[in-house]
Design a protein around this motif. Structure first.
Motif, PDB file in Angstrom:
ATOM      1  N   UNK A 187       0.772  -1.232   0.023  1.00 47.63           N
ATOM      2  CA  UNK A 187      -0.082  -0.126  -0.065  1.00 47.63           C
ATOM      3  C   UNK A 187       0.759   1.284   0.080  1.00 47.63           C
ATOM      4  N   UNK A 188       0.469   2.316   0.684  1.00 46.84           N
ATOM      5  CA  UNK A 188       0.944   3.504   0.737  1.00 46.84           C
ATOM      6  C   UNK A 188       2.631   3.479   1.237  1.00 46.84           C
ATOM      7  N   UNK A 189       2.487   2.732   2.166  1.00 46.88           N
ATOM      8  CA  UNK A 189       3.832   2.681   2.841  1.00 46.88           C
ATOM      9  C   UNK A 189       5.087   2.000   1.680  1.00 46.88           C
ATOM     10  N   UNK A 190       4.640   1.074   1.034  1.00 52.90           N
ATOM     11  CA  UNK A 190       5.468   0.608   0.094  1.00 52.90           C
ATOM     12  C   UNK A 190       5.762   1.803  -0.751  1.00 52.90           C
ATOM     13  N   UNK A 191       4.884   2.485  -1.510  1.00 53.02           N
ATOM     14  CA  UNK A 191       5.077   3.550  -2.235  1.00 53.02           C
ATOM     15  C   UNK A 191       6.013   4.560  -1.743  1.00 53.02           C
ATOM     16  N   UNK A 192       5.891   4.874  -0.475  1.00 50.25           N
ATOM     17  CA  UNK A 192       6.644   5.793   0.030  1.00 50.25           C
ATOM     18  C   UNK A 192       7.986   5.503   0.310  1.00 50.25           C
ATOM     19  N   UNK A 193       8.336   4.258   0.793  1.00 44.69           N
ATOM     20  CA  UNK A 193       9.582   3.821   0.706  1.00 44.69           C
ATOM     21  C   UNK A 193      10.312   3.699  -0.602  1.00 44.69           C
ATOM     22  N   UNK A 194       9.559   3.286  -1.586  1.00 45.54           N
ATOM     23  CA  UNK A 194       9.960   2.906  -2.960  1.00 45.54           C
ATOM     24  C   UNK A 194      10.667   4.413  -3.494  1.00 45.54           C
ATOM     25  N   UNK A 195       9.624   5.455  -3.332  1.00 41.10           N
ATOM     26  CA  UNK A 195      10.053   6.864  -3.791  1.00 41.10           C
ATOM     27  C   UNK A 195      11.330   7.102  -2.913  1.00 41.10           C
ATOM     28  N   UNK A 196      11.212   6.949  -1.667  1.00 42.89           N
ATOM     29  CA  UNK A 196      12.562   7.554  -0.851  1.00 42.89           C
ATOM     30  C   UNK A 196      13.794   6.729  -1.221  1.00 42.89           C
ATOM     31  N   UNK A 197      13.558   5.498  -1.397  1.00 41.96           N
ATOM     32  CA  UNK A 197      14.922   5.013  -1.868  1.00 41.96           C
ATOM     33  C   UNK A 197      15.325   5.499  -3.363  1.00 41.96           C
ATOM     34  N   UNK A 198      14.293   5.774  -4.107  1.00 45.80           N
ATOM     35  CA  UNK A 198      15.051   5.913  -5.662  1.00 45.80           C
ATOM     36  C   UNK A 198      15.457   7.456  -5.653  1.00 45.80           C
ATOM     37  N   UNK A 199      14.788   8.320  -4.543  1.00 47.08           N
ATOM     38  CA  UNK A 199      15.259   9.763  -4.756  1.00 47.08           C
ATOM     39  C   UNK A 199      16.704   9.809  -3.989  1.00 47.08           C
ATOM     40  N   UNK A 200      17.206   8.921  -3.171  1.00 47.87           N
ATOM     41  CA  UNK A 200      18.591   8.830  -2.759  1.00 47.87           C
ATOM     42  C   UNK A 200      19.661   8.194  -3.736  1.00 47.87           C
ATOM     43  N   UNK A 201      18.862   7.339  -4.707  1.00 47.89           N
ATOM     44  CA  UNK A 201      19.824   6.812  -5.575  1.00 47.89           C
ATOM     45  C   UNK A 201      19.750   7.526  -6.929  1.00 47.89           C
ATOM     46  N   UNK A 202      19.149   8.548  -7.141  1.00 52.41           N
ATOM     47  CA  UNK A 202      18.807   9.237  -8.389  1.00 52.41           C
ATOM     48  C   UNK A 202      20.158   9.948  -8.625  1.00 52.41           C
ATOM     49  N   UNK A 203      20.624   9.843 -10.102  1.00 58.69           N
ATOM     50  CA  UNK A 203      21.784  10.784 -10.549  1.00 58.69           C
ATOM     51  C   UNK A 203      21.482  11.888 -11.381  1.00 58.69           C
ATOM     52  N   UNK A 204      20.010  11.838 -11.520  1.00 53.43           N
ATOM     53  CA  UNK A 204      19.573  13.023 -12.569  1.00 53.43           C
ATOM     54  C   UNK A 204      18.453  13.846 -11.710  1.00 53.43           C
ATOM     55  N   UNK A 205      18.006  14.647 -12.284  1.00 54.81           N
ATOM     56  CA  UNK A 205      16.979  15.399 -11.703  1.00 54.81           C
ATOM     57  C   UNK A 205      15.387  14.518 -12.143  1.00 54.81           C
ATOM     58  N   UNK A 206      15.272  13.452 -12.642  1.00 54.11           N
ATOM     59  CA  UNK A 206      14.398  12.873 -12.901  1.00 54.11           C
ATOM     60  C   UNK A 206      14.551  11.364 -12.575  1.00 54.11           C
ATOM     61  N   UNK A 207      13.432  10.481 -11.950  1.00 61.46           N
ATOM     62  CA  UNK A 207      13.352   9.341 -12.029  1.00 61.46           C
ATOM     63  C   UNK A 207      12.945   8.743 -13.003  1.00 61.46           C
TER      64      UNK A 207
END
Length: 452
Positions: free
Chosen positions: A359-379
């Motif tokens: 649910x929402x918790x999984x989405x939140x964790x996914x976005x948080x993780x991908x923000x930290x890993x992002x190398x550009x301004x867009x995921x």
């Protein structure tokens, strides 16, 4: 036009008190009946809009017998009774009342219960009950989305928040039950006081009473000082009892007494302490099933289930995914000080096509993780677990064994929860099992505990 109420109660003092309360609240009383026979006549002669119904009445017939007749003629009713034995409550439940109040109760509890009953009846009939909504057009901070299912939740929050009644929040893990509890508190008269969060699943069985109600110094071995319990800490505020279905039966009895009497007694003490606490409870279990299987008291269920709010899964409100993803993107980009400002169309489509078991918790964790890993301004892409595959999975051309599928399922849950096994947001919560059970399965399946 005033709504007309028939009181069916065989104790004159109780019936008269009810009449005074209801007249003061602006209702019209069509009469007082002490038996089913009297009630039948008054219903035909006076045509009430609602019936307040006691269970034990004069004569051979009970309030439950009359309730079945009321359902036949579609006349809405609420029970008001001191009778809470299990057999009676099961019979009460079968008649599908619009409310159930356990004596004794306060005047404001009665009026709120009637307002909520009217709201339920209006929903059932497809009309809106006349309950004033404060700030009707305003959003609620932290609750993101525009879907019809979410709008229903927001409407219910605004209806119940200004009242003092208990609220039961129902929904799968990760659907935002604690966020809703905070919203109810923030929109209530208690907002300037504390909201105390209690995870009932995390309370050690031997310390539940001490945690909830406190203890005096010397109450038991190791009680070296006075402890103020959670209910006392929440006085004049709100207490949120998360995972209420995890409470053992003996603790449920004590909680019921606190809800009825509005007072506590610290463990080892003899002083009664009056408290004014708004109770909001939550569970991801079916409490009706827990009641049927003897693990949850029906009288406590009725006490808590005055106003239920069912939260939809993220899978049921996929139109909100883009707004939620954008909200979490901005939140974690700001907190991590990273210049990540957008999610590609392809990545958004990935999110919308995924089933979100967490649910929402999984989405939140996914976005948080991908923000930290992002190398550009867009995921540009998300690495999502393969939860959408057929249950008939194969390995090297052969159907997977139950053990292989169970291991993979647990591994997927651990991946979603970033290796966390127990506690809020952990894999045990996601899989709806006790942490000890999950640890045991991990050991048996050879899943290393290094994930935690």
């Amino acid at each position: 036009m005033k709504e007309k109420i028939l009181i069916v109660e065989d104790e004159f003092i109780v019936a008269n008190d009810l009449k005074i309360m209801l007249l003061k609240a602006g209702y019209e009383i069509t009469g007082i009946a002490s038996s089913v026979v009297q009630a039948r006549k008054l219903i035909v002669d006076k045509r009430p809009d609602w019936v307040l119904l006691d269970i034990m009445l004069k004569g051979d017939l009970t309030g439950i017998d009359l309730a079945w007749e009321l359902r036949e003629i579609q006349l809405p009713f609420l029970y008001i009774s001191a009778n809470t034995n299990q057999t009676t409550l099961e019979a009460v439940k079968a008649t599908h009342p619009y409310g159930f109040m356990v004596k004794p109760f306060r005047e404001r509890d009665l009026i709120v219960m009637l307002d909520i009953a009217k709201y339920r009846f209006g929903q059932e009939k497809g009309t809106l009950a006349e309950i004033p909504l404060d700030n009707e057009n305003e959003e609620i901070e932290g609750i993101i989305g525009k879907s019809s299912l979410l709008r229903e939740v927001i409407e219910k929050i605004k209806i119940v928040a200004p009242a003092e009644t208990s609220v039961l929040i129902l929904g799968e893990s990760g659907t935002g039950k604690e966020r809703v509890a905070h919203s109810i508190h923030d929109l209530s008269a208690h907002k300037s006081n504390a909201i105390v969060i209690v995870n009932c699943a995390a309370l050690p069985h031997s310390l539940i009473e001490s945690e909830l109600f406190g203890h005096e110094k010397g109450a038991f071995t190791g009680a070296n000082s006075l402890r103020i319990g959670k209910f006392e800490q929440a006085d004049n505020g709100t207490i949120f009892l998360d995972e209420i279905g995890e409470l053992p039966l003996d603790s449920q009895v004590k909680l019921l007494r606190v809800l009825q009497e509005k007072e506590i007694q610290r463990l080892g003490g003899n002083k009664t302490i009056k408290i004014n606490v708004r109770v909001v409870a939550a569970t991801n279990r079916s409490l009706e099933k827990e009641v049927a299987e003897g693990r949850f008291r029906l009288d406590l269920y009725y006490r808590l289930n005055v106003f239920p709010i069912q939260l939809p899964t993220l899978k049921e409100r996929k139109e909100d995914i883009e707004a939620l993803a954008d909200y979490f993107l901005k939140k974690y980009a700001a907190s991590s000080r990273k210049n990540v400002s957008s999610i590609s169309t392809a990545a958004l489509n990935q999110l919308k096509n995924y089933d979100w078991p967490g649910n929402i918790r999984e989405l939140e964790h996914l976005i948080e993780r991908n923000v930290l890993l992002a190398k550009t301004s867009e995921i540009e892409k998300f690495d999502l677990p393969s939860h959408n595959s057929s249950p008939l999975e194969f390995n090297n051309g052969k159907m997977k064994s139950m053990e292989e599928m169970e291991k993979e399922h647990i591994m997927n849950a651990l991946q979603i929860c970033e290796g966390k096994v127990s506690g809020p947001g952990g894999a045990a919560e996601l899989l709806k099992m006790q942490p000890q059970t999950l640890y045991s399965k991990m050991k048996k399946l050879g899943i290393k505990q290094g994930y935690n």
